[in-house]
Design an enzyme around this catalytic site. Structure first.
Site, PDB file in Angstrom:
ATOM      1  N   GLU A 155       2.093   1.800  -3.480  1.00  0.00           N
ATOM      2  CA  GLU A 155       1.037   2.359  -4.328  1.00  0.00           C
ATOM      3  C   GLU A 155       0.964   3.882  -4.176  1.00  0.00           C
ATOM      4  O   GLU A 155       0.836   4.621  -5.153  1.00  0.00           O
ATOM      5  CB  GLU A 155      -0.298   1.720  -3.979  1.00  0.00           C
ATOM      6  N   HIS A 156       1.058   4.368  -2.929  1.00  0.00           N
ATOM      7  CA  HIS A 156       1.042   5.811  -2.689  1.00  0.00           C
ATOM      8  C   HIS A 156       2.243   6.494  -3.339  1.00  0.00           C
ATOM      9  O   HIS A 156       2.117   7.581  -3.907  1.00  0.00           O
ATOM     10  CB  HIS A 156       1.056   6.093  -1.186  1.00  0.00           C
TER      11      HIS A 156
ATOM     12  N   HIS B 298       0.829  -1.202   0.000  1.00  0.00           N
ATOM     13  CA  HIS B 298       0.000   0.000   0.000  1.00  0.00           C
ATOM     14  C   HIS B 298       0.870   1.262   0.000  1.00  0.00           C
ATOM     15  O   HIS B 298       0.567   2.237  -0.695  1.00  0.00           O
ATOM     16  CB  HIS B 298      -0.912  -0.020   1.229  1.00  0.00           C
TER      17      HIS B 298
ATOM     18  N   GLU C 195      -4.320   8.160   7.223  1.00  0.00           N
ATOM     19  CA  GLU C 195      -5.291   7.216   6.656  1.00  0.00           C
ATOM     20  C   GLU C 195      -5.590   6.085   7.643  1.00  0.00           C
ATOM     21  O   GLU C 195      -6.743   5.675   7.812  1.00  0.00           O
ATOM     22  CB  GLU C 195      -4.749   6.643   5.347  1.00  0.00           C
TER      23      GLU C 195
END
Length: 420
Positions: free
Chosen positions: A50-51, A47, A127
């Site tokens: 991905e950012h 993740h 997040e």
């Protein structure tokens, strides 16, 4: 509309579907690497990566990446799941080559600038904090963790805070080198696309990537159990899970029809009994999630702490009753809902590109829509009742509770009610 599939010599798969009435295209690269491909010390790295994809390459800054797509009226985004990470865009027909150029650039030329890593680290920590403040999101992470303890497939996709705080450039580069080979990538595009042109461009941009060994994920082992966390909230959040088939299992569609009939809409058993008849909740639903080698049927509801026991007991009663008196009308309605959802979704090129990528990942081909519809139509009442019996008698369900749960039943209590 014709699906075409080409595999480059290095293993990169390219699948397209031309939709002649459209003037736009959806395209992206799906990488067969997600949360379940991480080692325990890497949890959250897929993740994080991905950012970082949008934070600059050797040829474009973060702003230039965004401007390249938005200057032509398109959009670009990404997501991470437990089995894939996807990078995708939607643009007008004339800009498909630009979109692929940008996506290829962010995948093979990331710079992982230390200052950008620190900025995005803070974003991801926010997040995670937001997820923890969203009970009807975080409860599914806890349910998954309890169902598959101490396994990659059971860990949160966002990762543990301690991991996110320490990830650096070397960690990101290592995950790319381990999992971002051409054989793990699927370029999928639908809409106003030219297959041969995309194949030629992909060969130029990605054809020189060196093949890498396949990244086999750890086999999932379902355990079940009970996790509960008391907190002063307005509602108690209830999630109940049962092991179900993976998407390659012959009974996959049976499980899907069952979950739809049980709690897939306003006419479903759970909605009618628990909300409409007893007024115990605002939201209740059932769904069936699947992975390569396992799956889970999940029931979720939010209710007041004083009503939690009644809601849980009625849920168990409906699950038991479905094994005995699920009707043909319910099966027909569930199948109709599934087919309508599939066919309506395929009016979107983005949905078509997503489906093709997933089908290639699972089957190495794209089954026709007619084949999928036929499988749904073939599910019989006896099959669904048989599956319902399995769900009603499965040895180890998973229970997750969050909020004012002092009056909640125990898992043993629910098991006793199932056996009664």
């Amino acid at each position: 509309m014709t699906v075409q599939l080409t595999t480059l010599s290095n293993g990169l798969r390219i699948v397209t579907e031309h939709m002649p009435d459209l003037q736009s295209a959806a395209l992206g690269i799906w990488v067969c690497a997600g949360g379940r491909h991480e080692r325990v010390e890497q949890n959250g790295i897929a993740h994080f990566l991905e950012h970082m994809a949008f934070k600059g390459t050797k040829t474009r800054s973060a702003l230039q990446i965004a401007e390249a797509i938005e200057d032509v009226g398109g959009y670009i985004n990404a997501y991470t799941s437990r089995e894939v990470t996807a990078y995708y865009a939607r643009v007008l027909q004339a800009d498909t080559a630009l979109a692929l150029d940008v996506i290829a650039d962010i995948l093979r030329n990331p710079v992982f600038d230390p200052s950008e890593i620190e900025t995005e680290r803070h974003v991801i920590l926010q997040e995670i904090g937001q997820a923890l403040d969203t009970p009807d999101d975080v409860i599914f992470d806890w349910l998954q963790e309890q169902a598959y303890p101490d396994q990659p497939i059971g860990r949160t996709i966002l990762g543990e805070v301690e991991n996110v705080r320490r990830f650096g450039r070397e960690d990101l580069s290592r995950f790319v080198s381990e999992h971002y080979g051409p054989g793990q990538m699927i370029l999928s595009a639908a809409g106003a696309v030219d297959h041969d042109a995309l194949v030629a461009q992909a060969e130029r941009l990605l054809g020189d990537l060196e093949p890498r060994p396949s990244n086999t994920a750890q086999i999932a082992t379902y355990a079940g159990g009970d996790i509960r966390r008391e907190k002063d909230l307005e509602q108690a959040h209830f999630a109940l899970g049962f092991e179900a088939p993976g998407y390659r299992d012959p009974s996959f569609y049976t499980a899907q029809v069952y979950a739809m009939a049980l709690g897939g809409g306003m006419s479903s058993r759970l909605f009618q009994k628990i909300r409409e008849e007893h007024g115990l909740c605002y939201t209740i639903f059932a769904q069936n999630g699947a992975y390569a080698d396992t799956g889970m049927t999940t029931v979720y509801a939010g209710t007041g702490g004083d009503d939690l026991r009644d809601l849980a007991h009625l849920t168990i009663d409906e699950i038991k009753r479905a094994a005995d008196d699920m009707s043909q009308a319910e099966i027909d309605r569930a199948r109709a809902q599934m087919k309508a959802g599939l066919l309506m979704g395929l009016e979107s090129p983005s949905s078509r590109a997503e489906r093709m990528a997933r089908m290639v990942q699972i089957w190495e081909k794209v089954p026709g829509i007619e084949e999928t519809v036929a499988k749904i139509d073939s599910i019989t009442l006896d099959q669904v009742r048989g599956f319902a019996t399995q769900q009603a008698t499965i040895a180890s369900p998973t229970l997750a509770l969050y909020g004012p749960i002092a009056k909640a039943p125990t898992l043993d209590d629910l098991q006793a009610r199932r056996a009664a």
